[in-house]
Motif scaffolding. Structure first.
Motif, PDB file in Angstrom:
ATOM      1  N   ARG A 553     -46.749 -91.100 -29.589  1.00  0.00           N
ATOM      2  CA  ARG A 553     -46.470 -91.690 -30.901  1.00  0.00           C
ATOM      3  C   ARG A 553     -45.792 -93.053 -30.770  1.00  0.00           C
ATOM      4  NH1 ARG A 553     -42.905 -87.731 -33.755  1.00  0.00           N
ATOM      5  NH2 ARG A 553     -42.646 -86.635 -31.778  1.00  0.00           N
ATOM      6  N   ASN A 705     -49.865 -91.033 -37.216  1.00  0.00           N
ATOM      7  CA  ASN A 705     -49.534 -90.348 -35.970  1.00  0.00           C
ATOM      8  C   ASN A 705     -48.654 -91.202 -35.070  1.00  0.00           C
ATOM      9  OD1 ASN A 705     -52.288 -91.655 -35.947  1.00  0.00           O
ATOM     10  ND2 ASN A 705     -51.902 -91.536 -33.744  1.00  0.00           N
ATOM     11  N   MET A 706     -48.427 -92.454 -35.458  1.00  0.00           N
ATOM     12  CA  MET A 706     -47.564 -93.360 -34.697  1.00  0.00           C
ATOM     13  C   MET A 706     -46.249 -93.553 -35.458  1.00  0.00           C
ATOM     14  SD  MET A 706     -49.493 -93.953 -32.110  1.00  0.00           S
ATOM     15  CE  MET A 706     -48.690 -95.312 -31.249  1.00  0.00           C
TER      16      MET A 706
END
Length: 781
Positions: A553, A705-706
């Protein structure tokens, strides 16, 4: 030679031909800021001189035509190498400050009176009063001649200025510019303007915007320190890189920390390797005896070309096998090693062991192991006339074996060793001149991470080319002094160090928030801050001990990161609060991506500086649930190198990373949060734009998702005629945008893709294409 400043770099500053009314005045016994008292009972020996530089006042401000500051000095009767003089009394005005709590490290401190000021204060800001019309005021200690200065507490709420040469042979009695005072309505611009004046006045450094940051700021990295400490070796480095590479988190940068050099004790034969005993923790006066690597790296044989040996062969093999690695840095101390250079070693520059002298104010700082060892064993100091030879010998060898840059520790040691070398300023000038020349010759001038350097001596004298540096104390995975709870409360301290120090240091260097370990109990807390810090991201994981769910991430599969456009800073409503001790304030930091802002909210309460014990310690009574608010107004949209236009914007889409919620709010609206100790939330704040034909509201969120979701958006274009939005996206994973209507189709690089639409968010999976160009995503409405 003074560092020249281009017309462009001066920006809106004006050089005044004659004296004009200044925004800071000394009227009788009061210092006034735009007519409002800030320091009272100013002694008669204090002298104020208007600055010859001015700044235009913002149009909305109803005050003088220009903002001007003033330089402050004093006269005393006796010559001395150190003076402590009151500047005036401070009472009932809140301040925030940066002070040195250790020789090498600084942090944030607040109060509202002169008695609450800390020793070794490097910068102080007084809070503005909208009710009274009093502006923000910054007090910036400078160096003058051979004297350096800092602020400290005085008697009866006086704020004292301390000037010191660092040598009993260098004395003075009259000063005119040991402090600079400046006013402003914006605390961030206030500090920047003051630094520009200092830049012109001193002519010994360059500001960050005049330099380029090294490439490592855009990379994910791995540092060997917490993985090996001084037992680092080629096999360990190889295995560490391979573990990250094989899991899909390859580093773009590798930092080989302390443990690669050739050192030994003063009584050892020169040819005897001492690094193995140093590894075992025997803290004795190890000193550098040659510039080449120790036997561990010298004995390396290439796996591809057995005839190739040594550090050069290892670096070449490492980069060839793991092609994401663009940079390999190695560690060294400013004086060569912790104990300096061993005297009388053939082939090494001349040196002599100098024992340190601690000033009265430094004696009030917290002592760490490096200070204890330095005090006990002294430092093998190369004299100023020989120091160019030391850096040339070390850096030329490193360059020849493929090293791309250096991490330099123990930078602020010089002020302890300056008695016989003309004082701290003159010794520092000589060392930094030689260091700068070597860095320019071998590492592009900026191939360096500066560390253990958090004092004005370094920033005003050593940053002509250095453009990256640590802004916090070390990441401590456990408390080195044995407090088991330090595994936790020290992490909050680290956040606060980095966030507030950046307000000061970020004018000189790009802030580096240091390494952390992805398997630490507070790894998520650290990762969230690093993701939006705007600096490089690197870990010091032990080999095989990784949290890849977390690392993925932060890092992309090519060894790069989604870095913010600027460096993170505390929000305005945090500047004069205490996010470590008061039990109620959360640390909030803001930053900008290309098309959105981000706010990080962190509960750091539970430990910090103790003025009575003169050290950092646990404050368990403050480790409480913290209620706080966040708002689009927390983001300084027009600050930084790449402002985000919010003109005409009335609605913002706010995505909460950990809550996975989207909220639509006005600029003045607030989001309420409740955070347990050492918990956090990240908010991507995206201005909502409108497709005019169908009145569709749209805002990019990013790759959720980061951790820095909005950093994935590299381009954004609206085609009103076609009811089309095009976005360039870097990275892969789940891409989300806010839209008031469902698109009729979506494309990725021209191809139709499936998408989902719920809760007014469009969701698309973006593949990793391993291309330097962003993936083009299109939404048709």
């Amino acid at each position: 030679m003074a560092v020249s400043l281009s017309k462009k770099a001066i920006d809106a500053m004006r050089l005044l031909d004659g004296q004009v009314p200044t925004s800071i005045t000394l009227a009788g016994t009061n210092f006034l800021a735009n007519g409002h008292p800030i320091l009272t009972h100013v002694p008669s020996n204090v002298v104020a001189t208007p600055s010859p530089f001015s700044f235009p006042v913002p149009e909305k401000t109803k005050s003088n035509t220009n903002i001007n500051g003033c330089f402050v000095g004093f006269d005393v009767e006796e010559l001395s190498s150190r003076h402590v003089v009151p500047l005036g009394k401070l009472s009932g005005i809140r301040f925030m400050s940066i002070f040195r709590f250790k020789l090498w490290w600084s942090t944030h401190w607040v109060g509202s009176s002169g008695r609450e000021v800390e020793y070794e204060t490097q910068m102080m800001i007084l809070e503005k009063s909208d009710l009274l019309g009093r502006p923000y005021v910054v007090l910036l200690p400078l160096f003058e001649g051979s004297f350096s200065s800092c602020l400290q507490p005085g008697v009866d709420d006086n704020v004292d200025i301390c000037v010191a040469s660092g040598s009993t042979k260098v004395r003075g009695s009259s000063f005119r510019s040991c402090v600079y005072m400046h006013v402003g309505e914006d605390p961030y611009n206030l500090v920047k303007e003051a630094m520009k004046v200092a830049r012109l006045h001193l002519g010994t450094f360059r500001l960050l915007h005049e330099k380029s940051a090294p490439g490592i700021v855009d990379k994910f990295g791995w540092c060997t320190w917490d993985a090996f400490y001084r037992s680092v070796n080629p096999k360990g480095v190889w295995d560490g890189v391979k573990a990250l590479h094989d899991a899909g988190c390859p580093p773009g940068t590798v930092i080989i920390d302390d443990g690669w050099q050739s050192v030994c004790l003063d009584d050892d034969p020169i040819e005897k390797e001492g690094i193995d005993r140093a590894t075992a923790g025997e803290e004795k006066p190890y000193r550098l005896v040659k510039f080449q690597e120790n036997y561990r790296f010298k004995d390396y044989e290439s796996v591809k070309r057995p005839s190739n040996k040594g550090m050069g062969a290892f670096i070449k093999d490492l980069k060839e096998e793991f092609n994401t690695i663009e940079y390999v840095y190695v560690w060294h101390a400013l004086c060569g090693y912790w104990g300096g250079i061993r005297p009388n070693v053939p082939g090494m520059p001349e040196s002599r062991v100098v024992h340190p002298h601690f000033s009265p104010s430094l004696q009030r700082t917290m002592k760490d192991f490096a200070v204890f060892n330095c005090a006990r064993d002294g430092v093998g100091l190369v004299p100023p006339k020989q120091v160019r030879k030391m850096y040339e010998g070390l850096h030329s060898h490193l360059k020849s074996v493929g090293i791309d840059g250096v991490k330099i520790d123990m930078i602020e040691v010089l002020e302890l060793l300056s008695e016989d070398y003309g004082g701290r300023v003159e010794l520092a000038k000589a060392y930094y001149k030689a260091l700068t020349a070597s860095l320019r010759k071998h590492f592009n001038g900026n191939g360096v991470i500066s560390s253990m350097q958090q004092a004005n001596d370094f920033f005003f004298l050593g940053t002509e080319t250095i453009s990256l540096g640590r802004v916090g104390d070390d990441f401590w995975c456990t408390d080195p002094y044995g407090d088991p709870s330090g595994t936790f409360w020290l992490q909050g301290c680290h956040m606060v160090h980095c966030a507030y120090n950046s307000l000061w240091m970020g004018n000189f260097i790009h802030p580096d928030w240091d390494m952390f370990q992805s398997h630490h109990q507070c790894a998520e807390f650290h990762a969230a801050s690093r993701a939006i810090s705007g600096g490089p991201i690197y870990v010091s994981d032990s080999v095989g001990k990784h949290n890849f769910f977390l690392l993925k991430r932060l890092a992309l599969p090519d060894g790069s990161i989604l870095r913010c456009q600027n460096y993170a800073l505390p929000t305005r409503d945090c500047l004069f609060e205490d996010p470590l001790h008061d039990g109620k304030t959360a640390l909030k930091i803001w930053n900008l991506n290309k098309y959105s802002g981000v706010v990080g909210v962190f509960n750091c309460q539970g430990g910090g500086w103790c003025p009575l014990s003169r050290k950092n310690k646990s404050f368990p009574e403050s480790a409480n649930l913290v209620d706080c608010i966040a708002s689009p107004k927390d983001i300084e949209w027009n600050n930084g190198n790449t402002p985000v236009s919010v003109e005409g914007v009335t609605i913002y889409a706010v995505y909460m990373y950990y809550s996975k919620k989207l909220k639509l709010i006005k600029s003045s609206d607030k989001i309420e949060l409740a955070l347990e100790p050492l918990n956090c939330e990240l908010l991507t704040v995206s201005p909502v734009k409108v497709l005019p034909e169908k009145h569709i509201q749209f805002a990019p969120i990013g790759l959720v998702n980061m951790l820095n979701s909005g950093g994935a958006i590299q381009s954004l274009a609206f085609d009103g005629d076609k009811n089309l939005v095009r976005m360039g996206v870097r990275g892969s994973g789940e891409l989300r945008v806010f839209a008031t209507e469902e698109p009729w189709t979506c494309r990725v690089d021209g191809g139709l893709v499936e998408f989902q639409y719920d809760d007014q968010m469009v969701r698309i999976e973006v593949p990793w294409l391993n291309s330097p160009m962003p993936t083009m995503v299109e939404y048709y409405f």
